[in-house]
Design a protein around this motif. Structure first.
Motif, mmCIF file in Angstrom:
data_model
loop_
_atom_site.group_PDB
_atom_site.id
_atom_site.type_symbol
_atom_site.label_atom_id
_atom_site.label_comp_id
_atom_site.label_asym_id
_atom_site.label_seq_id
_atom_site.Cartn_x
_atom_site.Cartn_y
_atom_site.Cartn_z
ATOM 1 N N GLN A 1 0.851 -1.186 0.000
ATOM 2 C CA GLN A 1 0.000 0.000 0.000
ATOM 3 C C GLN A 1 0.881 1.228 0.000
ATOM 4 O OE1 GLN A 1 -2.321 -0.571 3.590
ATOM 5 N NE2 GLN A 1 -3.956 -1.566 2.444
ATOM 6 N N LYS A 2 0.337 2.344 -0.457
ATOM 7 C CA LYS A 2 1.051 3.615 -0.421
ATOM 8 C C LYS A 2 0.045 4.743 -0.481
ATOM 9 C CE LYS A 2 1.919 2.956 -5.285
ATOM 10 N NZ LYS A 2 2.939 2.689 -6.275
ATOM 11 N N ILE A 3 0.421 5.853 0.114
ATOM 12 C CA ILE A 3 -0.408 7.059 0.008
ATOM 13 C C ILE A 3 0.042 7.782 -1.251
ATOM 14 C CG2 ILE A 3 -0.949 9.284 1.050
ATOM 15 C CD1 ILE A 3 -0.537 7.914 3.792
ATOM 16 N N VAL A 4 -0.906 8.067 -2.141
ATOM 17 C CA VAL A 4 -0.552 8.709 -3.401
ATOM 18 C C VAL A 4 -1.054 10.141 -3.501
ATOM 19 C CG1 VAL A 4 -0.279 6.546 -4.677
ATOM 20 C CG2 VAL A 4 -2.519 7.673 -4.594
ATOM 21 N N LEU A 5 -2.132 10.466 -2.787
ATOM 22 C CA LEU A 5 -2.677 11.817 -2.822
ATOM 23 C C LEU A 5 -3.066 12.266 -1.421
ATOM 24 C CD1 LEU A 5 -5.136 11.819 -5.876
ATOM 25 C CD2 LEU A 5 -2.896 12.912 -5.742
ATOM 26 N N MET A 6 -2.949 13.559 -1.200
ATOM 27 C CA MET A 6 -3.464 14.174 0.012
ATOM 28 C C MET A 6 -4.285 15.366 -0.443
ATOM 29 S SD MET A 6 -1.476 15.907 3.134
ATOM 30 C CE MET A 6 -2.311 17.225 3.983
ATOM 31 N N THR A 7 -5.474 15.516 0.121
ATOM 32 C CA THR A 7 -6.339 16.631 -0.237
ATOM 33 C C THR A 7 -5.902 17.884 0.487
ATOM 34 O OG1 THR A 7 -8.217 15.165 -0.613
ATOM 35 C CG2 THR A 7 -8.717 17.488 -0.230
ATOM 36 N N LEU A 8 -5.807 18.969 -0.251
ATOM 37 C CA LEU A 8 -5.527 20.277 0.309
ATOM 38 C C LEU A 8 -6.687 21.182 -0.080
ATOM 39 C CD1 LEU A 8 -3.358 21.862 1.876
ATOM 40 C CD2 LEU A 8 -2.458 22.582 -0.326
ATOM 41 N N VAL A 9 -7.431 21.650 0.909
ATOM 42 C CA VAL A 9 -8.593 22.497 0.648
ATOM 43 C C VAL A 9 -8.104 23.894 0.290
ATOM 44 C CG1 VAL A 9 -10.736 23.425 1.599
ATOM 45 C CG2 VAL A 9 -9.992 21.131 2.223
ATOM 46 N N VAL A 10 -8.599 24.419 -0.828
ATOM 47 C CA VAL A 10 -8.160 25.719 -1.344
ATOM 48 C C VAL A 10 -9.363 26.626 -1.592
ATOM 49 C CG1 VAL A 10 -6.102 24.680 -2.397
ATOM 50 C CG2 VAL A 10 -8.163 24.976 -3.784
ATOM 51 N N ARG A 11 -9.095 27.907 -1.693
ATOM 52 C CA ARG A 11 -10.150 28.889 -1.950
ATOM 53 C C ARG A 11 -10.549 28.897 -3.421
ATOM 54 N NH1 ARG A 11 -8.034 33.216 0.644
ATOM 55 N NH2 ARG A 11 -6.565 33.478 -1.049
ATOM 56 N N ASP A 12 -9.557 28.738 -4.300
ATOM 57 C CA ASP A 12 -9.807 28.847 -5.734
ATOM 58 C C ASP A 12 -8.820 27.946 -6.477
ATOM 59 O OD1 ASP A 12 -10.977 30.626 -8.070
ATOM 60 O OD2 ASP A 12 -8.808 30.527 -8.384
ATOM 61 N N TYR A 13 -9.300 27.177 -7.421
ATOM 62 C CA TYR A 13 -8.434 26.269 -8.166
ATOM 63 C C TYR A 13 -7.296 27.013 -8.870
ATOM 64 C CZ TYR A 13 -12.063 22.636 -7.766
ATOM 65 O OH TYR A 13 -12.962 21.716 -7.301
ATOM 66 N N ASP A 14 -7.644 28.035 -9.645
ATOM 67 C CA ASP A 14 -6.638 28.676 -10.485
ATOM 68 C C ASP A 14 -5.576 29.409 -9.687
ATOM 69 O OD1 ASP A 14 -7.713 27.715 -12.913
ATOM 70 O OD2 ASP A 14 -9.236 29.282 -12.873
ATOM 71 N N GLU A 15 -5.949 30.075 -8.577
ATOM 72 C CA GLU A 15 -4.929 30.747 -7.769
ATOM 73 C C GLU A 15 -4.024 29.710 -7.102
ATOM 74 O OE1 GLU A 15 -6.555 33.283 -4.691
ATOM 75 O OE2 GLU A 15 -7.250 31.588 -3.516
ATOM 76 N N ALA A 16 -4.573 28.577 -6.695
ATOM 77 C CA ALA A 16 -3.761 27.523 -6.088
ATOM 78 C C ALA A 16 -2.818 26.905 -7.116
ATOM 79 C CB ALA A 16 -4.659 26.453 -5.463
ATOM 80 N N ILE A 17 -3.320 26.623 -8.310
ATOM 81 C CA ILE A 17 -2.464 26.088 -9.370
ATOM 82 C C ILE A 17 -1.324 27.064 -9.651
ATOM 83 C CG2 ILE A 17 -2.328 25.557 -11.841
ATOM 84 C CD1 ILE A 17 -5.246 24.478 -11.574
ATOM 85 N N ALA A 18 -1.631 28.344 -9.772
ATOM 86 C CA ALA A 18 -0.605 29.350 -10.047
ATOM 87 C C ALA A 18 0.458 29.356 -8.954
ATOM 88 C CB ALA A 18 -1.232 30.730 -10.202
ATOM 89 N N TYR A 19 0.038 29.327 -7.696
ATOM 90 C CA TYR A 19 1.002 29.352 -6.599
ATOM 91 C C TYR A 19 1.908 28.128 -6.637
ATOM 92 C CZ TYR A 19 3.142 29.430 -2.030
ATOM 93 O OH TYR A 19 4.069 29.421 -1.025
ATOM 94 N N TYR A 20 1.316 26.951 -6.675
ATOM 95 C CA TYR A 20 2.126 25.734 -6.579
ATOM 96 C C TYR A 20 3.007 25.521 -7.808
ATOM 97 C CZ TYR A 20 -0.230 24.832 -2.277
ATOM 98 O OH TYR A 20 -0.690 24.959 -0.988
ATOM 99 N N THR A 21 2.560 25.937 -8.978
ATOM 100 C CA THR A 21 3.396 25.748 -10.167
ATOM 101 C C THR A 21 4.399 26.884 -10.355
ATOM 102 O OG1 THR A 21 1.743 26.757 -11.640
ATOM 103 C CG2 THR A 21 1.669 24.348 -11.361
ATOM 104 N N GLN A 22 4.004 28.116 -10.108
ATOM 105 C CA GLN A 22 4.898 29.246 -10.355
ATOM 106 C C GLN A 22 5.834 29.546 -9.188
ATOM 107 O OE1 GLN A 22 2.412 32.498 -11.687
ATOM 108 N NE2 GLN A 22 1.416 31.180 -13.185
ATOM 109 N N LYS A 23 5.348 29.471 -7.966
ATOM 110 C CA LYS A 23 6.187 29.779 -6.796
ATOM 111 C C LYS A 23 7.032 28.585 -6.373
ATOM 112 C CE LYS A 23 4.383 33.918 -5.713
ATOM 113 N NZ LYS A 23 5.124 35.152 -5.612
ATOM 114 N N LEU A 24 6.411 27.400 -6.308
ATOM 115 C CA LEU A 24 7.128 26.222 -5.817
ATOM 116 C C LEU A 24 7.671 25.336 -6.931
ATOM 117 C CD1 LEU A 24 4.925 25.126 -2.770
ATOM 118 C CD2 LEU A 24 6.804 26.786 -2.864
ATOM 119 N N GLY A 25 7.296 25.616 -8.183
ATOM 120 C CA GLY A 25 7.809 24.839 -9.304
ATOM 121 C C GLY A 25 7.210 23.453 -9.434
ATOM 122 N N PHE A 26 6.026 23.242 -8.829
ATOM 123 C CA PHE A 26 5.355 21.953 -8.952
ATOM 124 C C PHE A 26 4.846 21.770 -10.381
ATOM 125 C CE2 PHE A 26 3.866 20.878 -4.352
ATOM 126 C CZ PHE A 26 5.126 21.152 -3.856
#
Length: 131
Positions: free
Chosen positions: A3-28
């Protein structure tokens, strides 16, 4: 049994602002972004070197979920982002405007600093000492 944990849910205010932060700031990487209907999406981001784990970004629905945004661990560090080069990533994140809550600490297990994501969730950026 395997078994393995593959996903963890992170509750966010807005999809697009969260995508922008994680991809642009953290390089995800944005691994998935699929419409599910009724303003719901299946959005998964992961660190560039991750092959099995990721964060499912879930837009908050209702008062309880909205109240949990940024405080999913009750004020404790929620996530631990391990790096192979702390100095490189710390400098890059600071240059991109990531808000660190402390200066880097040298601990017996490695070097670490706590940062807050766009919602206030606390993360450890950590490079473990070689065994």
């Amino acid at each position: 049994m395997t078994q393995k944990i593959v996903l963890m849910t992170l509750v966010v205010r807005d999809y697009d602002e969260a995508i922008a932060y994680y991809t642009q700031k953290l390089g995800f990487l944005l691994r998935e972004d699929a419409q599910l209907g009724d303003d719901k999406r299946w959005v998964v981001v992961c660190p560039a070197g991750a092959s099995e784990t990721g964060l499912l970004l879930a837009k908050a629905q209702g008062d309880a979920q909205i109240a949990a945004i940024g405080n999913q661990a009750g004020g404790r560090v929620l996530l631990f982002l391990q790096t192979d080069d702390f100095e490189r990533d710390h400098a890059l994140y600071k240059a991109r405007g990531v808000r660190f809550l402390e200066e880097p600490r040298h601990e017996p297990y490695g070097i670490v600093a706590v940062f807050a994501d766009l919602y206030g969730n606390k993360w450890d950026l950590i490079e473990l000492r070689a065994a």
